[in-house]
Design a protein around this motif. Sequence first.
Motif, PDB file in Angstrom:
ATOM      1  N   ARG A   1       0.612  -1.038   0.181  1.00 60.27           N
ATOM      2  CA  ARG A   1      -0.438  -0.243  -0.099  1.00 60.27           C
ATOM      3  C   ARG A   1       1.252   1.436   0.036  1.00 60.27           C
ATOM      4  NH1 ARG A   1      -3.148   0.255   5.897  1.00 60.27           N
ATOM      5  NH2 ARG A   1      -4.522   2.131   4.320  1.00 60.27           N
ATOM      6  N   HIS A   2       2.110   0.867   0.208  1.00 64.91           N
ATOM      7  CA  HIS A   2       3.296   2.596   0.654  1.00 64.91           C
ATOM      8  C   HIS A   2       4.059   2.266  -1.158  1.00 64.91           C
ATOM      9  CE1 HIS A   2       2.001   3.269   4.773  1.00 64.91           C
ATOM     10  NE2 HIS A   2       2.183   1.780   5.266  1.00 64.91           N
TER      11      HIS A   2
ATOM     12  N   THR B   1      -0.755  -4.690  -9.469  1.00 63.90           N
ATOM     13  CA  THR B   1      -2.279  -4.100  -8.954  1.00 63.90           C
ATOM     14  C   THR B   1      -3.004  -4.880  -9.526  1.00 63.90           C
ATOM     15  OG1 THR B   1      -1.460  -2.773 -10.576  1.00 63.90           O
ATOM     16  CG2 THR B   1      -0.032  -2.087  -8.870  1.00 63.90           C
TER      17      THR B   1
END
Length: 194
Positions: free
Chosen positions: A80-81, A174
Motif C-alpha cells: 500500500r506504500h 496491481t
Amino acid sequence: MTRGGQGLARVAVVVRAGAAPLWWLGVSATGTGLLVPGLTGRRIGVLAGAALFIVAAAAVACLRRGRYRALARAAVRAGRHDVLQDRAVTARNWRRGHRWWLLLAFLAALGSAFAAPAAGGLLLAGCGVGLWLKAAWIGRLERVGEHLLWVRVDWLGRTAGHPAGKTVRAYRTTGIAAGDAAPGGSRRRTPALV
C-alpha cells in the motif's frame, strides 16, 4: 517513499519506451540511406533491409519470453506504500538513459548506407516494431492474469534498463485499473464525459 514503500514502473511501459525512438530513427536512417547509391545498389540494400526488418522484429518480440513469464508467475501484490510511476516519467527515464546508444545506433545505420542503402535503418525500425509487439504480448499476459505487472525502479538501475534483467528478482502486481497506462503500456483512454 515512506514506510518502506518502493517506486514501481510498469514493465510494459519500460519495454515500449524504446519502440518509438527506434522506429523513427530507423525510418529517418532508411530515408537518408536511400539517397546514397551504396556498394550493393539501392535494390539489394532495400531487399536486405526488408529481411533484416522481419528478422529483427521477430527476434526482439520473442527474446526472453520465458523470463518474463517466470517473473510474472512469481509476482507478488504491491504494498500500500509503493509509489506507481507515471507512464511519461518511465518513458522519459528510459530514453534519457539510452540516448547515447540510440544516437550511436542511428549513426551506425546511416554509415551502413554506404555499403547497403536503407538496410541499417530498416534493421533499427524492425527493433522498434519488435518492442511494440513484445509490449502487446505483455499486455495480453496482464489481461489474462487480470493484473498489471510492475518492476522496482531501483532494480532497473540508473539507465532504466531491462525489466527482465539479472538485477530484477520479482515483479509486483496491481489491479487492472491502476496507473495511467493500459495493459501493454499504451496511454490509457479515458471515457468521454457526457
